[in-house]
Each structure stands twice: as structure tokens, then as C-alpha cells.
Design a protein around this motif. Structure first.
Motif, PDB file in Angstrom:
ATOM      1  N   ALA A  33       8.133  11.974 -20.333  1.00  0.00           N
ATOM      2  CA  ALA A  33       9.873  12.916 -19.537  1.00  0.00           C
ATOM      3  C   ALA A  33       9.486  12.597 -18.159  1.00  0.00           C
ATOM      4  O   ALA A  33      10.739  12.435 -17.636  1.00  0.00           O
ATOM      5  CB  ALA A  33       9.668  14.356 -20.245  1.00  0.00           C
ATOM      6  N   THR A  34       8.249  12.379 -17.508  1.00  0.00           N
ATOM      7  CA  THR A  34       8.626  12.157 -16.219  1.00  0.00           C
ATOM      8  C   THR A  34       8.003  10.678 -16.099  1.00  0.00           C
ATOM      9  O   THR A  34       7.748  10.844 -14.725  1.00  0.00           O
ATOM     10  CB  THR A  34       7.197  12.861 -15.915  1.00  0.00           C
ATOM     11  OG1 THR A  34       6.278  12.850 -16.374  1.00  0.00           O
ATOM     12  CG2 THR A  34       7.298  14.237 -15.881  1.00  0.00           C
ATOM     13  N   SER A  35       8.297  10.035 -17.393  1.00  0.00           N
ATOM     14  CA  SER A  35       8.181   8.911 -16.298  1.00  0.00           C
ATOM     15  C   SER A  35       8.740   8.124 -15.558  1.00  0.00           C
ATOM     16  O   SER A  35       9.179   6.743 -15.039  1.00  0.00           O
ATOM     17  CB  SER A  35       7.693   7.624 -17.438  1.00  0.00           C
ATOM     18  OG  SER A  35       9.013   7.503 -18.579  1.00  0.00           O
ATOM     19  N   ASP A  36       9.988   8.326 -16.287  1.00  0.00           N
ATOM     20  CA  ASP A  36      11.206   7.858 -15.139  1.00  0.00           C
ATOM     21  C   ASP A  36      11.680   8.560 -13.909  1.00  0.00           C
ATOM     22  O   ASP A  36      11.588   9.998 -13.919  1.00  0.00           O
ATOM     23  CB  ASP A  36      12.566   7.962 -15.799  1.00  0.00           C
ATOM     24  CG  ASP A  36      12.953   6.930 -17.393  1.00  0.00           C
ATOM     25  OD1 ASP A  36      11.975   6.231 -17.275  1.00  0.00           O
ATOM     26  OD2 ASP A  36      14.202   7.608 -18.680  1.00  0.00           O
ATOM     27  N   ARG A  37      11.410   7.885 -12.754  1.00  0.00           N
ATOM     28  CA  ARG A  37      11.857   8.247 -11.806  1.00  0.00           C
ATOM     29  C   ARG A  37      12.649   7.501 -10.395  1.00  0.00           C
ATOM     30  O   ARG A  37      13.351   6.114 -11.304  1.00  0.00           O
ATOM     31  CB  ARG A  37      10.051   7.743 -10.952  1.00  0.00           C
ATOM     32  CG  ARG A  37       9.164   8.566 -11.270  1.00  0.00           C
ATOM     33  CD  ARG A  37       7.704   8.365 -10.828  1.00  0.00           C
ATOM     34  NE  ARG A  37       6.646   8.732 -10.823  1.00  0.00           N
ATOM     35  CZ  ARG A  37       6.202   9.486 -11.610  1.00  0.00           C
ATOM     36  NH1 ARG A  37       6.823  11.033 -11.393  1.00  0.00           N
ATOM     37  NH2 ARG A  37       4.724  10.284 -12.105  1.00  0.00           N
ATOM     38  N   PRO A  38      13.286   8.350  -9.723  1.00  0.00           N
ATOM     39  CA  PRO A  38      14.124   8.113  -9.379  1.00  0.00           C
ATOM     40  C   PRO A  38      13.466   5.985  -8.146  1.00  0.00           C
ATOM     41  O   PRO A  38      15.194   5.173  -7.889  1.00  0.00           O
ATOM     42  CB  PRO A  38      14.616   8.824  -7.957  1.00  0.00           C
ATOM     43  CG  PRO A  38      14.563  10.085  -8.591  1.00  0.00           C
ATOM     44  CD  PRO A  38      12.912   9.768  -9.576  1.00  0.00           C
ATOM     45  N   ASP A  47      20.404  14.624 -11.570  1.00  0.00           N
ATOM     46  CA  ASP A  47      20.325  16.340 -12.807  1.00  0.00           C
ATOM     47  C   ASP A  47      19.196  15.716 -13.482  1.00  0.00           C
ATOM     48  O   ASP A  47      18.369  16.342 -13.883  1.00  0.00           O
ATOM     49  CB  ASP A  47      21.392  16.770 -13.177  1.00  0.00           C
ATOM     50  CG  ASP A  47      22.430  17.745 -12.311  1.00  0.00           C
ATOM     51  OD1 ASP A  47      21.657  17.932 -11.012  1.00  0.00           O
ATOM     52  OD2 ASP A  47      23.434  17.954 -12.633  1.00  0.00           O
ATOM     53  N   ASP A  48      19.456  14.231 -13.664  1.00  0.00           N
ATOM     54  CA  ASP A  48      18.724  13.485 -14.964  1.00  0.00           C
ATOM     55  C   ASP A  48      16.603  14.137 -14.510  1.00  0.00           C
ATOM     56  O   ASP A  48      16.452  13.962 -15.237  1.00  0.00           O
ATOM     57  CB  ASP A  48      18.898  12.563 -15.101  1.00  0.00           C
ATOM     58  CG  ASP A  48      19.973  12.099 -15.985  1.00  0.00           C
ATOM     59  OD1 ASP A  48      20.460  12.558 -16.197  1.00  0.00           O
ATOM     60  OD2 ASP A  48      20.403  10.832 -16.265  1.00  0.00           O
ATOM     61  N   TYR A  49      16.425  14.362 -12.839  1.00  0.00           N
ATOM     62  CA  TYR A  49      15.317  14.490 -12.815  1.00  0.00           C
ATOM     63  C   TYR A  49      14.643  15.289 -12.979  1.00  0.00           C
ATOM     64  O   TYR A  49      13.838  15.156 -13.612  1.00  0.00           O
ATOM     65  CB  TYR A  49      15.151  13.887 -11.243  1.00  0.00           C
ATOM     66  CG  TYR A  49      13.691  13.633 -10.335  1.00  0.00           C
ATOM     67  CD1 TYR A  49      13.048  13.072 -10.657  1.00  0.00           C
ATOM     68  CD2 TYR A  49      13.605  14.640  -9.333  1.00  0.00           C
ATOM     69  CE1 TYR A  49      11.879  12.503 -10.532  1.00  0.00           C
ATOM     70  CE2 TYR A  49      12.147  14.917  -8.859  1.00  0.00           C
ATOM     71  CZ  TYR A  49      11.298  13.867  -9.650  1.00  0.00           C
ATOM     72  OH  TYR A  49      10.040  13.548  -8.431  1.00  0.00           O
ATOM     73  N   ASP A  51      15.623  17.868 -14.928  1.00  0.00           N
ATOM     74  CA  ASP A  51      16.037  17.279 -16.510  1.00  0.00           C
ATOM     75  C   ASP A  51      14.341  17.274 -17.329  1.00  0.00           C
ATOM     76  O   ASP A  51      13.930  17.735 -17.997  1.00  0.00           O
ATOM     77  CB  ASP A  51      16.927  17.168 -17.158  1.00  0.00           C
ATOM     78  CG  ASP A  51      18.827  18.049 -16.711  1.00  0.00           C
ATOM     79  OD1 ASP A  51      18.507  18.767 -16.541  1.00  0.00           O
ATOM     80  OD2 ASP A  51      19.846  17.095 -17.358  1.00  0.00           O
ATOM     81  N   ASN A  52      14.131  16.196 -16.920  1.00  0.00           N
ATOM     82  CA  ASN A  52      13.473  15.495 -17.339  1.00  0.00           C
ATOM     83  C   ASN A  52      11.524  16.473 -16.703  1.00  0.00           C
ATOM     84  O   ASN A  52      10.866  16.479 -17.633  1.00  0.00           O
ATOM     85  CB  ASN A  52      12.634  14.223 -16.841  1.00  0.00           C
ATOM     86  CG  ASN A  52      13.798  13.212 -17.241  1.00  0.00           C
ATOM     87  OD1 ASN A  52      14.524  13.171 -18.855  1.00  0.00           O
ATOM     88  ND2 ASN A  52      13.806  12.065 -16.303  1.00  0.00           N
ATOM     89  N   TYR A  53      11.936  17.162 -16.163  1.00  0.00           N
ATOM     90  CA  TYR A  53      10.803  18.144 -15.554  1.00  0.00           C
ATOM     91  C   TYR A  53      10.560  18.813 -16.106  1.00  0.00           C
ATOM     92  O   TYR A  53       9.671  20.035 -16.603  1.00  0.00           O
ATOM     93  CB  TYR A  53      10.664  18.031 -13.862  1.00  0.00           C
ATOM     94  CG  TYR A  53       9.863  16.968 -13.593  1.00  0.00           C
ATOM     95  CD1 TYR A  53      10.905  15.951 -12.520  1.00  0.00           C
ATOM     96  CD2 TYR A  53       8.039  17.551 -12.890  1.00  0.00           C
ATOM     97  CE1 TYR A  53       9.416  14.701 -12.133  1.00  0.00           C
ATOM     98  CE2 TYR A  53       7.688  15.978 -12.681  1.00  0.00           C
ATOM     99  CZ  TYR A  53       7.839  14.503 -12.037  1.00  0.00           C
ATOM    100  OH  TYR A  53       7.154  13.897 -11.286  1.00  0.00           O
ATOM    101  N   ASP A  54      11.858  19.354 -16.327  1.00  0.00           N
ATOM    102  CA  ASP A  54      11.792  20.856 -17.577  1.00  0.00           C
ATOM    103  C   ASP A  54      11.242  20.388 -18.690  1.00  0.00           C
ATOM    104  O   ASP A  54      10.519  20.909 -19.253  1.00  0.00           O
ATOM    105  CB  ASP A  54      13.567  21.164 -17.571  1.00  0.00           C
ATOM    106  CG  ASP A  54      14.023  21.759 -15.386  1.00  0.00           C
ATOM    107  OD1 ASP A  54      13.441  21.955 -14.861  1.00  0.00           O
ATOM    108  OD2 ASP A  54      15.157  21.959 -15.474  1.00  0.00           O
ATOM    109  N   LYS A  55      11.455  19.539 -18.832  1.00  0.00           N
ATOM    110  CA  LYS A  55      11.328  18.735 -20.811  1.00  0.00           C
ATOM    111  C   LYS A  55       9.983  18.965 -20.145  1.00  0.00           C
ATOM    112  O   LYS A  55       9.000  19.313 -21.406  1.00  0.00           O
ATOM    113  CB  LYS A  55      12.064  17.162 -21.204  1.00  0.00           C
ATOM    114  CG  LYS A  55      12.907  18.072 -21.702  1.00  0.00           C
ATOM    115  CD  LYS A  55      13.655  16.182 -21.795  1.00  0.00           C
ATOM    116  CE  LYS A  55      15.332  16.022 -22.038  1.00  0.00           C
ATOM    117  NZ  LYS A  55      15.325  15.126 -22.592  1.00  0.00           N
ATOM    118  N   ALA A  56       9.206  18.102 -19.582  1.00  0.00           N
ATOM    119  CA  ALA A  56       7.789  17.988 -19.415  1.00  0.00           C
ATOM    120  C   ALA A  56       7.007  19.714 -19.046  1.00  0.00           C
ATOM    121  O   ALA A  56       5.647  19.667 -19.984  1.00  0.00           O
ATOM    122  CB  ALA A  56       7.183  17.475 -17.510  1.00  0.00           C
ATOM    123  N   GLY A  57       7.422  20.319 -18.721  1.00  0.00           N
ATOM    124  CA  GLY A  57       6.805  21.751 -18.284  1.00  0.00           C
ATOM    125  C   GLY A  57       7.111  22.430 -20.047  1.00  0.00           C
ATOM    126  O   GLY A  57       6.264  23.309 -20.337  1.00  0.00           O
TER     127      GLY A  57
END
Length: 83
Positions: A33-38, A47-49, A51-57
Motif C-alpha cells: 500500500a505504501t510502495s506507490d509514492r509521488p 488523495d491517493d497518497y 488513501d494508501n497510508y490509511d490502508k497501510a495503517g
């Protein structure tokens, strides 16, 4: 002699293995989930950034719960020697 309750041992070992598998899965999902970075240019919306960190949490929380399941399985294995 040493008395082992094999039913409890088997169930507890299964719970511990299941917990281990879930912990492995949720750890991988959190990392993915955190492998995609800007800076990689793979995120199209800001917002995707978040969202991905929320998923990771969420996945990290589930991983922690899985560690608890492993602990229950280990305690059950220990109890199989007592009862």
C-alpha cells in the motif's frame, strides 16, 4: 509421566500457524500500500497518497491482531501440557 492433550495441541498449533499466515499477508499488504509514492510518478491524485497510508495503517492494525492470534496459539500449546 508427561501428559499432553493432543486435541488442544493440534488446535492451538493450527491457530498459531493461521495467525502467522495472516501476519505475513497483512505485512505484505501494508508494504504494498505504501510502495506507490509521488516521486515515482505512479500516483495521479494527491488523495491517493493519503488513501494508501490509511490502508497501510489498517493492514498494520490487522497484522498486530494476527500477532495476538499467534500468542493465543502459543499459550494454547503451553496449556496442552498442563491439562
Amino acid at each position: 509421566g508427561l501428559h499432553i492433550n493432543w486435541k488442544v495441541m493440534g488446535i492451538s498449533a493450527g491457530v498459531a500457524v493461521l495467525g502467522g499466515g495472516l501476519a505475513f499477508l497483512f505485512n505484505k499488504l501494508a508494504k504494498d500500500a505504501t510502495s506507490d509514492r509521488p516521486e515515482k510518478g505512479t500516483l495521479t491524485k494527491p488523495d491517493d497518497y493519503q488513501d494508501n497510508y490509511d490502508k497501510a495503517g489498517k493492514y498494520q492494525t490487522l497484522r498486530a491482531v494476527s500477532y495476538g492470534i499467534i500468542g493465543l496459539g502459543v499459550v494454547g500449546i503451553g496449556l496442552s501440557f498442563v491439562f
